[in-house]
Enzyme design. Structure first.
Site, PDB file in Angstrom:
ATOM      1  N   HIS A 121      45.160  34.660  75.608  1.00 61.67           N
ATOM      2  CA  HIS A 121      45.776  33.619  76.432  1.00 61.67           C
ATOM      3  C   HIS A 121      46.447  34.228  77.666  1.00 61.67           C
ATOM      4  O   HIS A 121      46.201  33.806  78.805  1.00 61.67           O
ATOM      5  CB  HIS A 121      46.795  32.854  75.593  1.00 61.67           C
ATOM      6  CG  HIS A 121      47.481  31.743  76.315  1.00 61.67           C
ATOM      7  ND1 HIS A 121      47.270  30.418  76.024  1.00 61.67           N
ATOM      8  CD2 HIS A 121      48.396  31.746  77.333  1.00 61.67           C
ATOM      9  CE1 HIS A 121      48.009  29.660  76.821  1.00 61.67           C
ATOM     10  NE2 HIS A 121      48.706  30.446  77.618  1.00 61.67           N
ATOM     11  N   GLU A 122      47.273  35.234  77.442  1.00 57.54           N
ATOM     12  CA  GLU A 122      48.031  35.810  78.547  1.00 57.54           C
ATOM     13  C   GLU A 122      47.148  36.652  79.471  1.00 57.54           C
ATOM     14  O   GLU A 122      47.421  36.766  80.665  1.00 57.54           O
ATOM     15  CB  GLU A 122      49.198  36.641  78.011  1.00 57.54           C
ATOM     16  CG  GLU A 122      50.134  35.914  77.054  1.00 57.54           C
ATOM     17  CD  GLU A 122      50.701  34.611  77.615  1.00 57.54           C
ATOM     18  OE1 GLU A 122      50.739  34.463  78.859  1.00 57.54           O
ATOM     19  OE2 GLU A 122      51.094  33.747  76.809  1.00 57.54           O
ATOM     20  N   HIS A 129      45.852  34.494  82.183  1.00 56.49           N
ATOM     21  CA  HIS A 129      46.819  34.379  83.284  1.00 56.49           C
ATOM     22  C   HIS A 129      46.768  35.630  84.162  1.00 56.49           C
ATOM     23  O   HIS A 129      46.801  35.540  85.395  1.00 56.49           O
ATOM     24  CB  HIS A 129      48.234  34.202  82.734  1.00 56.49           C
ATOM     25  CG  HIS A 129      48.433  32.935  81.966  1.00 56.49           C
ATOM     26  ND1 HIS A 129      47.765  31.771  82.257  1.00 56.49           N
ATOM     27  CD2 HIS A 129      49.242  32.655  80.914  1.00 56.49           C
ATOM     28  CE1 HIS A 129      48.156  30.820  81.416  1.00 56.49           C
ATOM     29  NE2 HIS A 129      49.044  31.336  80.587  1.00 56.49           N
TER      30      HIS A 129
END
Length: 245
Positions: free
Chosen positions: A125-126, A129
């Site tokens: 997920h990160e 980003h």
């Protein structure tokens, strides 16, 4: 995920980035509450950090998704150094991880993320980003940019028919819409956790504005990952299609 400002001090829209959820980012130490110690064994920070770092290393060695994201970041000129770009820290129990754009660093919450599977989800997920920040010069102070990257992260790594059903975001009669609804709900929670100065209505309006474009952007994974499927392995094997080694 939720956040509250303390006292009557107004929220600074430029500088408040949910850092109260990551106290070590502010140089503060965290003392667990008695029930956290009794129920979850919290407070053993050295043991937690060692376990967390071991799980992070294991994911970079064995997780198809994490390995794919690593390859994509490297091909984009933003290769990850585990010692520099990944930090295991004690966080507020409301969150399990985060991306710090100021330091270009991923935080894995060692007191919350206690399993390899959870650490894998946080890292993937990160890292999305981080990929968006690297490739698209993402400005996290721009609500449109923030909403877009949260939509992409939820779309590519979290939502499936099963997870949407369990959260009440879908029904058997709305199969076409359930995944998109799950993505919107997850993106909404993430945006409001990072930007407590934004109302739910404002966040939803921005999410709706950018949704189609960001929802249809599947790079660098190339597909939406279905739970209990071979999609992670397929995505990793297809990475050369995007020019990732």
């Amino acid at each position: 995920m939720a956040d509250e400002s303390s006292g009557s001090t107004p929220v600074d829209k430029e500088d408040n980035w949910g850092y109260d959820l990551y106290p070590e980012r502010r140089g503060e130490s965290v003392r667990p509450k008695w029930w956290q110690v009794a129920l979850f064994g919290a407070g053993q920070s050295n043991t937690e950090k060692t376990t967390c770092e071991r799980n992070v290393y294991n994911c970079f060695q064995n997780s198809p998704l994490v390995k794919l994201m690593y390859s994509a970041l490297k091909a984009s000129g933003c290769e990850i150094d585990l010692r520099r770009h990944i930090a295991c820290e004690v966080c507020d129990v409301k969150v399990s991880g985060g991306y710090d754009p100021r330091f270009n660093q991923i935080v894995v919450c060692q007191n919350v993320a206690r399993s390899k599977g959870m650490v894998q989800g946080i890292l993937t997920h990160e890292m999305i980003h981080m990929f968006d920040a690297c490739r698209h010069e993402l400005n996290f102070k721009d609500l449109n940019h923030l909403a877009c990257t949260e939509i992409r992260a939820a779309n590519l790594t979290h939502c499936s028919f099963i997870s949407a059903m369990s959260q009440g975001d879908a029904s058997l009669f709305r199969i076409q819409k359930q995944h998109a609804e799950c993505v919107k709900n997850k993106a909404l929670g993430s945006v409001m956790a990072v930007r407590p100065d934004v109302t739910k209505e404002e966040a939803l309006a921005v999410i709706d504005k950018v949704f189609l474009k960001c929802y249809n952007d599947l790079e660098p994974i190339g597909r939406r990952i279905r739970r209990n499927s071979a999609d992670m392995i397929r995505a990793y094997n297809e990475k050369s299609n995007y020019g990732y080694e």
